[in-house]
Design a protein around this motif. Structure first.
Motif, PDB file in Angstrom:
ATOM      1  N   ARG A 238       3.663   3.971   4.346  1.00 45.55           N
ATOM      2  CA  ARG A 238       3.235   3.988   2.764  1.00 45.55           C
ATOM      3  C   ARG A 238       1.926   3.044   2.327  1.00 45.55           C
ATOM      4  O   ARG A 238       1.981   1.469   3.272  1.00 45.55           O
ATOM      5  CB  ARG A 238       3.862   3.772   1.888  1.00 45.55           C
ATOM      6  N   GLU A 239       1.507   3.035   2.030  1.00 47.06           N
ATOM      7  CA  GLU A 239       0.079   1.687   1.525  1.00 47.06           C
ATOM      8  C   GLU A 239       0.412   1.149   0.275  1.00 47.06           C
ATOM      9  O   GLU A 239       0.472   2.008  -0.969  1.00 47.06           O
ATOM     10  CB  GLU A 239      -1.375   2.785   1.511  1.00 47.06           C
ATOM     11  N   ILE A 240       0.475   0.096   0.318  1.00 46.12           N
ATOM     12  CA  ILE A 240       0.913  -0.741  -1.279  1.00 46.12           C
ATOM     13  C   ILE A 240      -0.548  -1.349  -1.423  1.00 46.12           C
ATOM     14  O   ILE A 240      -1.042  -2.173  -0.521  1.00 46.12           O
ATOM     15  CB  ILE A 240       2.388  -0.774  -0.849  1.00 46.12           C
ATOM     16  N   GLN A 241      -1.104  -1.017  -2.557  1.00 41.86           N
ATOM     17  CA  GLN A 241      -2.212  -2.773  -2.812  1.00 41.86           C
ATOM     18  C   GLN A 241      -1.860  -2.964  -3.819  1.00 41.86           C
ATOM     19  O   GLN A 241      -1.276  -2.740  -5.004  1.00 41.86           O
ATOM     20  CB  GLN A 241      -3.089  -1.098  -3.612  1.00 41.86           C
ATOM     21  N   ASN A 242      -2.130  -3.731  -3.892  1.00 47.67           N
ATOM     22  CA  ASN A 242      -2.561  -5.666  -4.732  1.00 47.67           C
ATOM     23  C   ASN A 242      -2.490  -4.914  -5.773  1.00 47.67           C
ATOM     24  O   ASN A 242      -4.034  -4.280  -6.292  1.00 47.67           O
ATOM     25  CB  ASN A 242      -3.189  -6.901  -3.803  1.00 47.67           C
ATOM     26  N   PRO A 243      -2.231  -4.828  -7.252  1.00 43.36           N
ATOM     27  CA  PRO A 243      -2.909  -4.615  -8.417  1.00 43.36           C
ATOM     28  C   PRO A 243      -4.387  -5.928  -8.680  1.00 43.36           C
ATOM     29  O   PRO A 243      -4.581  -5.565  -9.537  1.00 43.36           O
ATOM     30  CB  PRO A 243      -1.639  -4.543  -9.293  1.00 43.36           C
ATOM     31  N   LYS A 244      -3.779  -6.842  -8.079  1.00 52.56           N
ATOM     32  CA  LYS A 244      -5.077  -8.055  -8.846  1.00 52.56           C
ATOM     33  C   LYS A 244      -6.135  -7.626  -7.832  1.00 52.56           C
ATOM     34  O   LYS A 244      -7.596  -7.868  -8.589  1.00 52.56           O
ATOM     35  CB  LYS A 244      -4.274  -9.486  -7.989  1.00 52.56           C
ATOM     36  N   THR A 245      -6.673  -7.500  -6.745  1.00 49.35           N
ATOM     37  CA  THR A 245      -7.379  -6.883  -6.516  1.00 49.35           C
ATOM     38  C   THR A 245      -7.742  -5.913  -5.212  1.00 49.35           C
ATOM     39  O   THR A 245      -9.109  -5.695  -5.233  1.00 49.35           O
ATOM     40  CB  THR A 245      -7.615  -8.031  -4.116  1.00 49.35           C
TER      41      THR A 245
END
Length: 277
Positions: free
Chosen positions: A266-273
Motif C-alpha cells: 500500500r502506498e500512502i502519500q503525505n497530503p502536505k508534500t
C-alpha cells in the motif's frame, strides 16, 4: 349360607370366564409383541442383505412391519373381551382424523419422509449440506425425523419437512469431485517455471485423476500478484486427502524453488508534500 352359595354359583362362572379371558388376552399380547419384534428383525436383516434395497428405507420398513402387527394384536385383545372391532375401527378412524387435523406438522413430516424415500435426494452414508445451515453424513431417514452425523461426531436430528423444504447439496452422490486451488504468484516471477512446476507436482500426486486431465492455468490478475488456478479431479472419498496434501505441497515446492508469496503493498502519500511515505 345357602344364599352365599347361590351368589357364588351365579358369579363363579363369570369370574372364571373373566380370568380366562384376561389370561388369554395377556398371552395374545405377549405373543403379538414378540412376533412383531421377530418379524421386524427379520425384515431388517433381509433388507440389509439385499443389494437392491436402499439402506435409507430399511428403518421405515422395520417400523411399518412392527407397528402393523402390534395394532392387529391390540385389536385381537379387545375382541377377546367382546369389543366390536368394526365399531372400534370406525372410532379409530374418526379419532385419527381429529388427531391428523391437530397434528398437521407431524403429518407434513410423514409426507416429507415418504417423498425423501421415493425421490431419494439423500441416502444413508452420503454427506450432504442443507440451505438451512445443517450438514453431515446421513445416518437414517425415518418416518418423522432425519438423522445426520456431523464431521465432529455430533448427531443432528431434523424434522423431515425441514430437510424436504431445504436446498440439498449432496457431496457424495457423484463418484468424483473437482478441486480448484488458487495459487498467488508475484509479478516479476517466471510464470512459465511456476506453471511447469505446479503441473509436475499435480501429475505426480496419486490421488489426482488422470481423466479428466489436471489443468494449471492463469486465472486472474490482482493488485499484488497473478492468480494461477490448479484444477484437478479426485474420487469423492479421496477429495479431502488430495486437498490437504496439495495445499501443503504447493506452498513448500514453490518456496524451495525460490518463489515467495506476494505481499500486499500500500502506498500512502503525505497530503502536505504529495510524496509517498
Amino acid at each position: 349360607m345357602e344364599e352365599a352359595l347361590k351368589e357364588f354359583s351365579t358369579w363363579g362362572p363369570r369370574l372364571v370366564d373373566l380370568g380366562t379371558n384376561l389370561l388369554v388376552a395377556l398371552l395374545i399380547l405377549i405373543i403379538g409383541w414378540w412376533v412383531s419384534s421377530l418379524l421386524g428383525g427379520w425384515v431388517r436383516r433381509a433388507a440389509s442383505r439385499s443389494s437392491k434395497i436402499d439402506p435409507t428405507i430399511i428403518p421405515m420398513f422395520y417400523s411399518t412391519v412392527v407397528w402393523t402387527v402390534r395394532i392387529f394384536t391390540v385389536i385381537a385383545v379387545l375382541a377377546r373381551f367382546g369389543v366390536q372391532t368394526a365399531s372400534l375401527i370406525a372410532v379409530l378412524g374418526a379419532a385419527g382424523l381429529a388427531v391428523g387435523l391437530a397434528l398437521q406438522g407431524t403429518l407434513q413430516n410423514i409426507a416429507a419422509g415418504i417423498m425423501l424415500l421415493i425421490l431419494r435426494p439423500i441416502r444413508a452414508g452420503e454427506y450432504v449440506a442443507l440451505s438451512s445451515g445443517s450438514d453431515g453424513t446421513v445416518e437414517e431417514v425415518g418416518l418423522f425425523l432425519t438423522r445426520l452425523v456431523q464431521v465432529d461426531g455430533i448427531h443432528l436430528t431434523l424434522p423431515n419437512s425441514t430437510v424436504w423444504n431445504a436446498t440439498i447439496t449432496n457431496y457424495s452422490r457423484n463418484k468424483t469431485r473437482r478441486l480448484d486451488i488458487p495459487v498467488p504468484v508475484r509479478y516479476g516471477d517466471d510464470l512459465g517455471v511456476v506453471l511447469a512446476k505446479l503441473k509436475t507436482l499435480v501429475d505426480a500426486n496419486p490421488d489426482a485423476l488422470k481423466d479428466p486431465e489436471p489443468q494449471v492455468k492463469v486465472f486472474d490478475y490482482k493488485e499484488n500478484g497473478i492468480i494461477v488456478n490448479v484444477r484437478v479431479w479426485a474420487e469423492a472419498s479421496k477429495y479431502w486427502d488430495l486437498r490437504w496434501g496439495l495445499y501443503q505441497q504447493i506452498r513448500s515446492a514453490l518456496e524451495e524453488a525460490g518463489f515467495q508469496p506476494p505481499i500486499p503493498l500500500r502506498e500512502i502519500q503525505n497530503p502536505k508534500t504529495g510524496a509517498a511515505a
